[in-house]
Motif scaffolding. Structure first.
Motif, PDB file in Angstrom:
ATOM      1  N   TYR A  55       1.166  -1.371   0.090  1.00  0.00           N
ATOM      2  CA  TYR A  55      -0.035   0.005   0.116  1.00  0.00           C
ATOM      3  C   TYR A  55       1.138   1.651   0.297  1.00  0.00           C
ATOM      4  O   TYR A  55       1.914   1.625   0.364  1.00  0.00           O
ATOM      5  N   TYR A  67      -9.331  10.220  -3.448  1.00  0.00           N
ATOM      6  CA  TYR A  67      -9.609   8.992  -3.566  1.00  0.00           C
ATOM      7  C   TYR A  67     -10.260   8.762  -2.756  1.00  0.00           C
ATOM      8  O   TYR A  67     -10.554   9.433  -1.240  1.00  0.00           O
ATOM      9  N   ASP A  69     -11.681   5.080  -0.738  1.00  0.00           N
ATOM     10  CA  ASP A  69     -11.058   3.226  -0.134  1.00  0.00           C
ATOM     11  C   ASP A  69     -12.669   2.947   0.336  1.00  0.00           C
ATOM     12  O   ASP A  69     -13.364   3.441   1.784  1.00  0.00           O
ATOM     13  N   GLU A  71     -15.548  -0.289   1.462  1.00  0.00           N
ATOM     14  CA  GLU A  71     -15.191  -1.584   1.590  1.00  0.00           C
ATOM     15  C   GLU A  71     -16.800  -1.878   1.902  1.00  0.00           C
ATOM     16  O   GLU A  71     -16.633  -1.392   3.786  1.00  0.00           O
ATOM     17  N   SER A 130     -15.083  -4.809  -1.891  1.00  0.00           N
ATOM     18  CA  SER A 130     -13.994  -3.814  -1.857  1.00  0.00           C
ATOM     19  C   SER A 130     -13.185  -3.206  -3.158  1.00  0.00           C
ATOM     20  O   SER A 130     -13.364  -4.438  -3.811  1.00  0.00           O
ATOM     21  N   HIS A 132     -11.200   1.154  -4.418  1.00  0.00           N
ATOM     22  CA  HIS A 132     -10.117   1.824  -4.297  1.00  0.00           C
ATOM     23  C   HIS A 132     -10.264   3.057  -5.697  1.00  0.00           C
ATOM     24  O   HIS A 132     -10.428   2.426  -6.725  1.00  0.00           O
TER      25      HIS A 132
END
Length: 145
Positions: A55, A67, A69, A71, A130, A132
């Protein structure tokens, strides 16, 4: 690759910014941190065998690309394909809304080309959805903004 605490010293010596990368080394989430230029990291990364769990660490005081993320837990049995399809539809709605909102909210700073490209990385597996999203054309002053 350098240990992370050597990153700033290396930046001063080389005159180019290093990024911090983390490698997940145990299933408990323990990580080892390294500093390298993106080119150095990519060269080392490509030479490693799979599986790879690295990462980039986003440093709070530095500019970064926008960005997200995303999940959540999902089914891992027979309904897994249907759940993934549902979340894929939700992602399409989110991406469309995000593009519209950014253009409407920041018309003097972001143009249509800036939100057209969205990198979508998929880490979905049974039991976990998940994604991104990275907008390379939208750079924030820092992650804190």
């Amino acid at each position: 690759l350098l240990l992370a605490d050597e990153a700033e010293e290396e930046e001063e010596e080389q005159g180019e910014p290093c990024k911090i990368f983390a490698e997940e080394v145990t299933i408990k989430g323990e990580r080892t941190f390294f500093a390298a230029t993106p080119e150095e990291f990519w060269d080392a990364y490509r030479a490693l065998p799979a599986p790879k769990h690295f990462y980039e660490v986003i440093r709070g005081e530095r500019p970064c690309k926008l960005y997200l993320d995303l999940e959540c837990k999902i089914a891992s049995g027979a309904s897994y394909p249907e759940e993934v399809a549902l979340w894929n539809e939700r992602m399409d709605i989110l991406i469309s809304g995000l593009r519209s909102h950014l253009l409407e909210r920041f018309p003097d700073h972001i143009d249509a080309a800036g939100v057209e490209i969205i990198l979508e990385l998929d880490g979905t597996r049974p039991g976990k959805f998940s994604r991104h999203l990275i907008l390379p054309g939208v750079v924030m002053e820092s992650v804190e903004h």
